[in-house]
Every structure is written in C-alpha cells, then in structure tokens.
Design an enzyme around this catalytic site. Structure first.
Site, PDB file in Angstrom:
ATOM      1  N   ASP A 329      91.783  68.814  26.674  1.00 10.24           N
ATOM      2  CA  ASP A 329      92.637  69.911  27.108  1.00 10.24           C
ATOM      3  C   ASP A 329      92.852  69.823  28.614  1.00 10.24           C
ATOM      4  O   ASP A 329      91.905  69.599  29.376  1.00 10.24           O
ATOM      5  CB  ASP A 329      91.971  71.240  26.742  1.00 10.24           C
ATOM      6  CG  ASP A 329      92.826  72.432  27.073  1.00 10.24           C
ATOM      7  OD1 ASP A 329      93.908  72.556  26.479  1.00 10.24           O
ATOM      8  OD2 ASP A 329      92.414  73.239  27.922  1.00 10.24           O
ATOM      9  N   GLU A 358      96.236  66.141  27.517  1.00  7.81           N
ATOM     10  CA  GLU A 358      97.402  66.689  28.205  1.00  7.81           C
ATOM     11  C   GLU A 358      97.397  66.175  29.640  1.00  7.81           C
ATOM     12  O   GLU A 358      96.502  66.509  30.408  1.00  7.81           O
ATOM     13  CB  GLU A 358      97.347  68.214  28.205  1.00  7.81           C
ATOM     14  CG  GLU A 358      97.442  68.834  26.827  1.00  7.81           C
ATOM     15  CD  GLU A 358      97.271  70.341  26.874  1.00  7.81           C
ATOM     16  OE1 GLU A 358      98.185  71.049  26.414  1.00  7.81           O
ATOM     17  OE2 GLU A 358      96.235  70.813  27.369  1.00  7.81           O
TER      18      GLU A 358
END
Length: 648
Positions: A329, A358
């Site tokens: 994340d 990400e």
C-alpha cells in the site's frame, strides 16, 4: 506532558540490532523475551490469565543487554498466557504488546505466549504454492475476506471468515458456483487479500457491527481476529488463515497479502511510539509527524530498525504462512533501498514471489521523490511491479471523478494511452508519448514491472464508474463496456489484475469510497453471476486465452519492441496491433487484435493476407474453427476482435 516533536533528535545515532530473536518465544521449559527500546530506562513485562480483563498475576523487569535491546527469560511453561509490556523512558508509556507480537487476544489488547506448531493444519509441512515460470503468467484477483462470502447468495457456511475460502462446491440458490469453486472455474492464478493483519476499527467481539477494509494497522505480525471463528484465542486465527492458504494452494491458486507498513492507525498511541517515541516515523522540519499517507503519519522505512522490522515481518509471513507475494500500500512512501532489500531477502526464502504496489503517495513526504519507490523509479527496482494507473484512467476516465470518460466509455483520443498499457508501460518505438496524457515517458524497464487493471477496491467499481459516466447507457452497452475493459487488461503485456466481481458487473451502488461502508454495499452479490453470466463467461474465456498463448504475456521488453507492431491505419476510437507470436513460442504465428470503442461498426483495413476469426464479440473460436477474412473487417461496436493469420 510529553512533547511529540522530534526536530531536536538525531535518530541516526540510535543503536541498531541485527539478531533474529526480537519478540516473545515459547518452549516448554522457558519463554524468552527480547525487545528493542534504546531510549528506555525501565521495562516491565506483565502476565495475565485473560486477553482483555483482570489484573496481572506476574510482573518482571527486563534487563538491558546491548544494542538498544532489553531481555528476560521466564523459566517454566507459560503457554496460553497473555502478556503486555510497559516502558519508561523518563515517564511511563502505555501498556501494550510488543511490535513483533505474532499472536494476540481479542482486539489486540494483549499478546499471547503460544506454541507455533499447534497452529499448523494437518499436512501443513507439505503445503506449497504454485510456481510461476515468469511474473507475467500471473492473473491476480483482489478480494476482501468478508466481502467474499458474507452475502446470503454465497451459499458459504463460514460467512465473512477465513474458513469461507476452504469450502468446496458452494453454490447460489440457482446452482451457480461461488467461492473457491468460482475461483477455479474463472481460472485466476492468485488471490490478493486485502489486509489480514490485526487492524483496529472492527470490534472483534462484535464483528458485524462495523466494516473496514483494514488499512488501519494495529499489529503487523498477527492475523485479524474478526475473520476467525474464535477471536479470543489468538492461535485460532493463525490456524484458520493457514487453512485458507492451504486450501487455495491445494487448488493451484497462490496467495498475495496486502501489507500496509507505510502508516499506522494510531500515531502517538501506536505500538511504535509507545516503544521508541518518534523513531519509526518521518518528521517535518518542525519535528511534527509527516503525513504522506494522508492518514496522519508515514513510517520512516529508511531508518535501520524500521527497515529491519518490515523485512523481518515480511519474512515471517512468507515462512510461517507460506504466502506467495505481497502488495504494498502506498509503496511510494518506501525508500528504494528498503524495497531492494525486501526483494533480495524474500528471494532467499523463495525466488519468484510476486511483489507489487502503488507507486505513489497520499500526500507530500519530506523524503525526496528520487529516493522513494514511485513509478518513475521502477528501473531502479528490478523484480518489483507498480500499478498502471495510466491504463486504468485511459480505459474509463479519472478514477475519482464521477463523470469523466475514457476509451471504453466513449472518450476519443485516448488511443495512445491505451497503447501505453498494451505494451506494459515499457518503451515502444511506435508510441507517441507526448499523446499519453498521464505519463510522458515509459516507467517500466520490463513488462514484469507493470500491473494492468481497470478497477480495484479503491474508488468506483468498474460498473459503477461506467454507469455514472454514461447514465443513458442501456444494459447491453454496459455489458459491452465491461467486457472491452477486461479484454484490454487480459490481453495486454504485463501482469493483469482483476477486482473481485468485475467478471459479473459488481456494483457498490455508486459508492466511491466504501472502506467503512456496511456489508450491503461491499459484499459480493453472487446472484449477479447468474444475471451477468455472459460477462463471466467472457472473462473466463479471456483468462483461458491468455494462459494458452504466451504472445499475451511476454516477459521481456525486447520481445515487445521486436514482436508487437501497431500495424493498421489509425482510426479514432480504435486501437489495433499485430503480435508476431511464433517469435515468442506461440502456436499462432501472427495475431491481429482490434479494440473498437466506437458506438457503431467500424471498417478496418487489414494487413495483407488471410485471417481466421479467433474472437469476435462474445464468440471465442480459439480452437481454429472461426471464419476466414481478408482485405477488410467490420469491427462490432464496443468490442474486441482477434484475428489469426493463416497460410491459405
């Protein structure tokens, strides 16, 4: 009162520790305890008989043993006892488990001294995940433990639990396969689970009263208790999560865990700050907590003992739970060196684990971008992939804006951005990067660094985004758009990624940020599989096609550059290209793909030769029985056509 500003402290001078024995470890004869707390002046270890109530029945002091560590040994068998620490660094900090806690009681209030062997399911020693020959062979399916089974339509007994993934032959009332059987039928290779570590905002004693995705970390090394059949005994959640992994592995499906080391739910009150105040977080120039996560803090991955904690934690999940990969994340918060070390250390355990994340942040970071794992630094991170948000937004419009459009929902002049995704975000000589709206240059060195997707848990589902941007679209047009988006993702170079339920038009009722919305919003409604069975069949056929044809999953940039050619005349609303499959070991010598996003038939002039129709509309004729065409083709509205060159 404590001052939570740290601009007066040089954290680089704190001692570091290289051993692998931090935490609480049981044997029948003794329990060994060691934590890193270099600023502590006194540390108390407390034992309890209950996980949340009652007074400590034993207290003992840890002793400083060097390199900032403190330790003690309890002689005797303390299996099943609960514990906490309390640290004094001039004043007493809060009582809580250690940051390495692997087994916790209800709501993570106290750790548990446990025997890891008792958490292993039967035959666990023989458990093994699928082996990927190359990363581009993966087809990733993202889901949430609770969403997957909580609906009445799931036909699953252990609703909202880890064990929901272990049930065989589950069906809807009308007989459509659900759960594990659905995953096998669809043909995906890996299940990506939203966070399953212990998170804060769901009360494990009353799990159905609140919902959360789990991006609110509490204890990174212990599984979440709301997904277990018994949240009070921490060994139950460990064993049941292992059973989930074992069940998927037994059916040839790998498991990827979503990990969130970039921030914690609490800041001042976190286990990090209640152990070594300030050290685990980045600070602004004024000494206050930086917030590149957008959640109140950002973890200082570049500091030696923060890096060690993250690497130790990942190695623990890989070894103890046999997982096959990790999704990071807000990976753009991590420093590059930490990500490189993660790749190297996990390769020592099991080469070929999937690592992706990400390549961005949720806000500004005090660490310069050139030192962080953002997309444009992908060439510095071999073996680590980033999400291709460029393709995502090119397909359907800006992810967070309700009415914007992209290629599949009718916005013209998005063809170059779609081509960017088709080649896996690597350099291709025929792409005009000035026309790629969101990325003016390729960011992936190899296609193995590119995760292609149209939707994920964040923002609108694909169906909801298309519906919001095309409110007048009828059901048939909606289905076609969902199919076209899936067709592009699943035939493009790189690693395809699917949001659970996209294959039968999953909706959250237009909710763009359902992280704490109720089950009625987030649950997978398996009845939609029957209603949109043609869409499911289309996605299943696409996955089968991808698996059978290496032309759609080349591992090397050089292969893409040499064997993919945009070989037809440009038309607005159309992307088409040729793959020379024989050169990459495909049974199809030359393949022509045509994506027509126009709302009407479009005439396409074909390269010289005869072509057999392998895919047209919903019809898949991959076995070689399709009609033959030459010269030109009328491409159906909002559809993919695949032609294979013949010698006749």
């Amino acid at each position: 009162m404590r001052d939570w500003k740290f601009n007066h402290i040089d954290f680089s001078i704190y001692p570091s520790y290289k051993g692998d024995d931090l935490g609480v470890f049981w044997t029948p004869e003794k329990t060994t305890i060691k934590i890193w707390a270099p600023t502590a002046k006194m540390i108390e270890f407390r034992l309890y008989k209950d996980g949340s109530t009652g007074e400590a029945f034993h207290k003992t002091q840890l002793q400083a043993v060097g390199d900032g560590t403190w330790s003690t040994v309890l002689m005797g068998d303390y299996e099943g006892r609960f514990y906490t620490f309390r640290i004094n660094d001039g004043e007493w900090l809060a009582e809580m488990p250690d940051m390495y806690a692997r087994c916790v009681g209800v709501n993570g209030k106290r750790g548990i001294i446990f025997n890891p062997q008792k958490t292993n399911p039967e035959n666990w020693q023989n458990d093994q995940g699928p082996e990927l020959k190359k990363f581009t062979d993966a087809v990733i399916y993202e889901t949430h433990v609770r969403d997957f089974s909580i609906s009445e339509s799931s036909g699953i007994q252990h609703k909202g639990k880890y064990l929901g993934f272990t049930e065989e032959e589950t069906k809807t009332a009308s007989g459509a396969a659900t759960g594990l059987s659905h995953l096998k039928e669809l043909g995906i290779t890996h299940v990506h689970l939203l966070p399953v570590y212990d998170f804060y905002t769901v009360d494990e004693e009353k799990p159905l009263e609140k919902y959360n995705w789990g991006y609110d970390p509490l204890h990174y090394n212990a599984p979440e208790g709301s997904y277990a059949t018994n949240p009070y005994d921490g060994t139950v959640r460990i064993k049941e999560l292992k059973k989930l992994v074992q069940s998927l592995h037994a059916n040839g499906i790998g498991v990827v865990l979503d990990v969130v080391y970039n921030h914690t739910f609490f800041t001042k009150e976190s286990v990090f700050n209640q152990t070594v105040p300030g050290y685990f977080y980045r600070q602004k120039k004024d000494g206050s907590f930086a917030n590149a996560s957008g959640c109140g803090n950002e973890v200082a991955t570049e500091r030696a003992m923060v890096r060690k904690f993250i690497v130790d934690s990942l190695k623990y999940w890989a070894k103890e739970f046999h997982v096959d990969g990790f999704r990071f994340d807000l990976m753009g918060i991590y420093d590059l060196e930490t990500m490189k070390i993660i790749r190297d250390e996990l390769d020592k355990i099991r080469p070929g684990m999937l690592l992706y994340g990400e390549g961005w942040t949720g806000g500004e970071s005090p660490m310069p971008e050139e030192k962080r794992a953002v997309k444009r630094n992908s060439p510095k991170l071999p073996g680590v992939a980033c999400f291709n948000d460029d393709l995502r937004d090119a397909l359907k419009g800006n992810h967070s804006s309700k009415k914007t459009k992209g290629f599949v929902n009718g916005l013209e002049l998005r063809e170059e951005s779609v081509k960017f995704g088709i080649v896996g975000a690597v350099h291709h000589p025929q792409i005009v990067y000035d026309y790629v709206e969101s990325a003016k240059q390729p960011w992936a060195s190899e296609p193995t660094q590119c995760i292609n997707y149209a939707s994920c848990h964040d923002n609108y589902t694909l169906w909801d985004k298309l519906k919001a941007s095309c409110p007048k679209a009828g059901d048939d047009e909606m289905r076609k758009m969902v199919k076209l988006a899936g067709a592009i993702v699943l035939t493009s170079q790189g690693i395809p990624f699917l949001h659970a339920g996209v294959e039968f038009c999953r909706t959250k009722g237009g909710n763009p940020n359902s992280y704490k919305s109720p089950d009625t919003v987030n649950q997978i409604d398996w009845a939609r599989k029957e209603e949109y069975h043609d869409v499911f069949t289309y996605y299943r056929n696409l996955i089968h096609l991808r698996k059978n044809h290496p032309a759609f999953r080349m591992p090397l940039t050089s292969q893409i550059q040499n064997h993919i050619k945009f070989c037809t005349e440009y038309k607005i609303g159309v992307v088409s290209y040729c793959i020379y499959g024989r050169e990459v070991g495909d049974s199809w010598e030359e393949i022509l793909l045509i994506f027509n996003a126009n709302r009407k038939e479009t005439l396409i002039e074909l390269p010289a030769g005869n072509y057999r129709i392998a895919v047209k509309g919903d019809e898949f004729n991959a076995d070689g029985h399709g009609d033959t065409v030459s010269g030109e083709l009328k491409a159906e509205p909002i559809s993919m056509t695949i032609l294979v060159k013949t010698e006749n």
